[in-house]
Every structure is written in C-alpha cells, then in structure tokens.
Design an enzyme around this catalytic site. Structure first.
Site, mmCIF file in Angstrom:
data_model
loop_
_atom_site.group_PDB
_atom_site.id
_atom_site.type_symbol
_atom_site.label_atom_id
_atom_site.label_comp_id
_atom_site.label_asym_id
_atom_site.label_seq_id
_atom_site.Cartn_x
_atom_site.Cartn_y
_atom_site.Cartn_z
ATOM 1 N N ASN A 1 3.803 2.883 -5.910
ATOM 2 C CA ASN A 1 2.863 1.828 -5.542
ATOM 3 C C ASN A 1 1.714 1.792 -6.553
ATOM 4 O O ASN A 1 0.895 2.708 -6.589
ATOM 5 C CB ASN A 1 2.342 2.113 -4.121
ATOM 6 C CG ASN A 1 1.428 1.018 -3.604
ATOM 7 O OD1 ASN A 1 0.956 0.176 -4.361
ATOM 8 N ND2 ASN A 1 1.156 1.046 -2.312
ATOM 9 N N CYS B 1 -4.037 -3.875 -2.573
ATOM 10 C CA CYS B 1 -2.644 -4.060 -3.001
ATOM 11 C C CYS B 1 -2.224 -5.520 -3.040
ATOM 12 O O CYS B 1 -1.294 -5.878 -3.753
ATOM 13 C CB CYS B 1 -1.699 -3.283 -2.101
ATOM 14 S SG CYS B 1 -1.840 -1.512 -2.320
ATOM 15 N N HIS C 1 5.547 -6.609 -3.229
ATOM 16 C CA HIS C 1 4.711 -5.446 -3.515
ATOM 17 C C HIS C 1 5.561 -4.189 -3.370
ATOM 18 O O HIS C 1 6.284 -4.033 -2.384
ATOM 19 C CB HIS C 1 3.541 -5.429 -2.523
ATOM 20 C CG HIS C 1 2.681 -4.216 -2.627
ATOM 21 N ND1 HIS C 1 2.291 -3.683 -3.836
ATOM 22 C CD2 HIS C 1 2.117 -3.433 -1.670
ATOM 23 C CE1 HIS C 1 1.532 -2.623 -3.618
ATOM 24 N NE2 HIS C 1 1.419 -2.448 -2.322
HETATM 25 N N1 ACO Z 1 6.319 15.400 2.008
HETATM 26 C C1 ACO Z 1 6.867 15.940 3.125
HETATM 27 N N2 ACO Z 1 6.489 15.602 4.364
HETATM 28 C C2 ACO Z 1 5.511 14.670 4.484
HETATM 29 C C3 ACO Z 1 4.903 14.064 3.373
HETATM 30 C C4 ACO Z 1 5.335 14.471 2.085
HETATM 31 N N3 ACO Z 1 4.844 13.943 0.950
HETATM 32 N N4 ACO Z 1 3.981 13.170 3.796
HETATM 33 C C5 ACO Z 1 4.011 13.213 5.140
HETATM 34 N N5 ACO Z 1 4.924 14.125 5.564
HETATM 35 C C6 ACO Z 1 5.286 14.476 6.940
HETATM 36 C C7 ACO Z 1 4.180 14.180 7.921
HETATM 37 O O1 ACO Z 1 3.257 15.266 7.944
HETATM 38 C C8 ACO Z 1 4.959 14.066 9.211
HETATM 39 O O2 ACO Z 1 5.219 15.380 9.691
HETATM 40 P P1 ACO Z 1 5.142 15.709 11.282
HETATM 41 O O3 ACO Z 1 6.209 14.845 11.886
HETATM 42 O O4 ACO Z 1 5.436 17.180 11.326
HETATM 43 O O5 ACO Z 1 3.759 15.316 11.702
HETATM 44 C C9 ACO Z 1 6.295 13.458 8.787
HETATM 45 O O6 ACO Z 1 6.374 13.656 7.363
HETATM 46 C C10 ACO Z 1 6.430 11.965 9.104
HETATM 47 O O7 ACO Z 1 5.227 11.294 8.722
HETATM 48 P P2 ACO Z 1 5.075 9.729 8.853
HETATM 49 O O8 ACO Z 1 3.735 9.338 8.293
HETATM 50 O O9 ACO Z 1 5.376 9.295 10.253
HETATM 51 O O10 ACO Z 1 6.264 9.240 7.894
HETATM 52 P P3 ACO Z 1 6.781 7.786 7.565
HETATM 53 O O11 ACO Z 1 8.232 7.735 7.731
HETATM 54 O O12 ACO Z 1 5.954 6.705 8.237
HETATM 55 O O13 ACO Z 1 6.513 7.670 5.988
HETATM 56 C C11 ACO Z 1 4.906 6.645 4.503
HETATM 57 C C12 ACO Z 1 5.204 7.784 5.476
HETATM 58 C C13 ACO Z 1 5.835 6.800 3.320
HETATM 59 C C14 ACO Z 1 3.461 6.721 4.068
HETATM 60 C C15 ACO Z 1 5.167 5.277 5.170
HETATM 61 O O14 ACO Z 1 4.544 5.265 6.431
HETATM 62 C C16 ACO Z 1 4.648 4.091 4.374
HETATM 63 O O15 ACO Z 1 5.188 3.750 3.331
HETATM 64 N N6 ACO Z 1 3.649 3.373 4.891
HETATM 65 C C17 ACO Z 1 3.168 2.110 4.329
HETATM 66 C C18 ACO Z 1 2.367 2.295 3.085
HETATM 67 C C19 ACO Z 1 1.911 0.928 2.599
HETATM 68 O O16 ACO Z 1 2.660 -0.041 2.587
HETATM 69 N N7 ACO Z 1 0.654 0.799 2.257
HETATM 70 C C20 ACO Z 1 0.131 -0.529 1.934
HETATM 71 C C21 ACO Z 1 -0.196 -0.706 0.553
HETATM 72 S S1 ACO Z 1 -1.244 0.542 -0.058
HETATM 73 C C22 ACO Z 1 -2.819 -0.164 -0.476
HETATM 74 O O17 ACO Z 1 -3.188 -1.249 -0.117
HETATM 75 C C23 ACO Z 1 -3.751 0.694 -1.225
#
Ligand code: ACO
Length: 324
Positions: free
Chosen positions: A281, A115, A251
C-alpha cells in the site's frame, strides 16, 4: 458554447530502489512471509533511501508521465499533489516539485485525502480544467509512508511502502477529445470513522510527525461496501454500466479487498489490475502506480474505459471513470 473535457495524455510511476521483502520484515517484527502473503497478497515493498523525499519520488514519476505525453515541464500550468507525507509542513510538496521541474508559471498545491488522495486530486484537476482556469495539469500521488510507520507494530508496518505515480490531464474541446476524458466521479468522506485510521501526531496537536494507527479489520469491513457504492455512483453519473469497464485499477491496499470488490460488482478478475504484491500500500501513489504498470505492459490501451477507486483515512473514499 464549446464543451470541454479533461483528457489523460500520459502516465508514469516511480519506486525507490531499496526493497524490503516479507522475510526482511520477519527479522524485525513477529511475522512471517506466509501470514503477510495470505492476509494481504503483499510480497515486498519499496522504501525511500535516507534523504530521498516525497518530492523526489514525485518528480521522477512526473518526468515519466511528461515523456509519455510527449510534453515538457513548461507545458504544465497546474500541479496537484496528493500526499499525506509531504516534504515539509509547508510549503506544499507541489511547489517543491514545481521548482525541481523548473516550472515558473501556473500554480500548485497539495491535497490531503490519504489513500484516496489520487482520486480526489483527479476530481480537483478535472474541475479546474473543465472550468478553463488551467490548460494542463500534473496530477501526482507521492508518498514516503515509511517515515510515519511504527516499525515495532506488526499490524501496520508490513502493509505500506513508498512510491509515486503521476498523470498529465489536458483540457480539450469535446469535439476533439471524442469519447475520451474523465466521465464520472464520486467522492465521499465520513469523519465519524476518523479513529479507525489516523496518525497520532501533527503540528497543531503534538508538534510531532506521529505514527500511523489503524484498526485494520474494521477498515476492511468498511472498504468493500463503501468502494462498491462509490464505483456504482461514478458509473451511474457517466451514464454507463459496470459491464462497460475495461480495466479496474483499484487502490492497492489488500488483495482480499480487491477481489471482494470485484466479486461484489460482478467484475471479471482478469480486468483487475493488481500490483499489491510488488509494492504494498503506497497510499495516494498506489492507483497511478498500478495504472502506469498496466499502461507500460500494454494492457491499458487508448480508448479503454478505466475505473479507479480508493478508500483511506478519514474515512475518505471515491471512484472515477476515465476513458484513456
Ligand atoms: N503477522 C502475523 N500476525 C499478525 C500480523 C502480522 N504482521 N498483524 C496482525 N496479526 C495478527 C493479529 O494480532 C491477530 O491475532 P489475534 O487473533 O491473536 O488477535 C490476527 O493476526 C488477525 O488480525 P486481524 O487484524 O483480524 O487480521 P485481518 O485478517 O483483518 O488482516 C489487515 C489485517 C491485513 C490489516 C486487514 O484488516 C486489512 O487489510 N485492512 C484494511 C487496510 C486498508 O484497506 N486500509 C485503508 C487504506 S490505508 C490508508 O488510508 C493510510
């Protein structure tokens, strides 16, 4: 001795025509439009058609950047393509794009920093240009992440999309460029965090392409601190202040990360360019796509100080400051 800088001459973005909305995804995995929008800010993403490749998207973005610069393909002697989803294991997507644009001189290669690839590619091209090895570079971020997603994993498949963005960078004497050009760059990687975000395949390990795996909440925690650190370093290297920044073009991974970084840096939200709702993304394509959108709609104007940043798999992260 004459000093040279890399000046941004033109920018262009391209998205495939097929759109996948959050509601479409809710029919495929256990998710909702509300969850995706609230947790990420994403409303839809674009998906490449069957047979539509990373190089096809990159060529379309490159043509728009060349048009914006008033240049022809043959004016280019360097192509740097940031991608984690190349057309082939080899040759490089840069050489495929070179051939599709009809360029028969200079050199091209791919760069892999996931990314943050576009920031690394700007840094790479800038060094080549300032050193005098090339005159004009196409710097392209192009991805077809839809091809490496596990479409049964709701925690990752809702986040990503396909697209490409490109800029033309030109070597100019400082006296001609005035205050324009690449002003400061900071790059970092730390391989201790590689298991937080990776693809579980590759030629040398599984002989397969593999699928993206991410511990999203862990990456999130690293993102805000590491991006802020890089932004401060790039701004410091340029001898400028955060308050000098006209446009923050981050990003586009997650609206919550964009807002948290802006808040930590004390940047007005009005200065943050966000396209995350429109295409999610798109990895290395996301920064140049956002820059193209904000340039085309007239927000980013000649002379503005633009800050770009990204973090991704590796972990790899960085920031660059450009007066456009
Ligand atoms: N729909 C509904 N529920 C979901 C989904 C979905 N699509 N995905 C996950 N959940 C659930 C999980 O199972 C979890 O449930 P639980 O509490 O019962 O276990 C709950 O939602 C919370 O999950 P988290 O992972 O803690 O949620 P978070 O608020 O952290 O959001 C996300 C997740 C959007 C992925 C976030 O963490 C994020 O944006 N992370 C950074 C991503 C990023 O910047 N990546 C870098 C670039 S990518 C690259 O280099 C290729």
């Amino acid at each position: 001795m004459t000093e040279f800088v890399s000046v941004l001459r033109g920018v262009g973005g391209h998205l495939p025509s097929k759109v996948l909305t959050n509601d479409d995804l809710a029919k495929m995995v256990d998710t909702t439009d509300e969850w995706i929008a609230a947790r990420t800010g994403i409303r839809k993403r674009h998906i490449a058609a069957d047979g539509e490749t990373t190089s096809d998207l990159g060529v379309a973005a490159a043509r728009k950047a060349l048009d914006a610069a008033g240049l022809a393909p043959d004016d280019i002697d360097l192509i740097v393509v940031a991608t984690a989803t190349p057309d082939y294991t080899f040759p490089s997507t840069a050489t495929v794009i070179q051939q599709k644009l009809g360029i028969t001189r200079g050199a091209g290669f791919d760069l892999q920093a996931v990314c943050s690839g576009f920031v690394f590619a700007i840094a790479t091209a800038d060094n080549f240009l300032v050193r005098g090895q090339f005159e004009r570079a196409l710097v392209i971020g192009a991805e077809t992440f839809s091809r490496i997603l596990d479409w049964s994993d709701r925690s990752t498949c809702v986040l990503f999309g396909d697209g490409a963005g490109a800029v033309v960078l030109e070597r100019q004497p400082k006296a001609q460029a005035g205050d324009r050009g690449v002003k400061g760059i900071h790059l970092r990687t730390d391989g201790r965090f590689k298991d937080l975000l990776y693809v579980d395949g590759g030629p040398s390990t599984t002989q397969t392409v593999g699928h993206l795996r991410m511990v999203g909440n862990q990456v999130f925690k690293h993102a805000v601190g590491k991006i802020s650190e890089s932004v401060r370093a790039a701004v410091g290297q340029a001898g400028l202040q955060i308050s000098d920044i006209d446009w923050f073009v981050p990003h586009q991974a997650n609206q919550r990360i964009l807002s948290a970084v802006a808040e930590r840096l004390g940047l007005d939200e009005q200065k943050v360019v966000s396209t995350v709702a429109e295409h999610g993304n798109t990895s290395a394509a996301s920064v140049p796509l956002a820059l193209a959108a904000a340039t085309e709609d007239g927000r980013v104007k000649p002379g503005d100080l633009v800050l770009i940043e990204a973090i991704g798999g590796g972990l790899a992260w960085g920031a660059a400051l450009i007066r456009v």
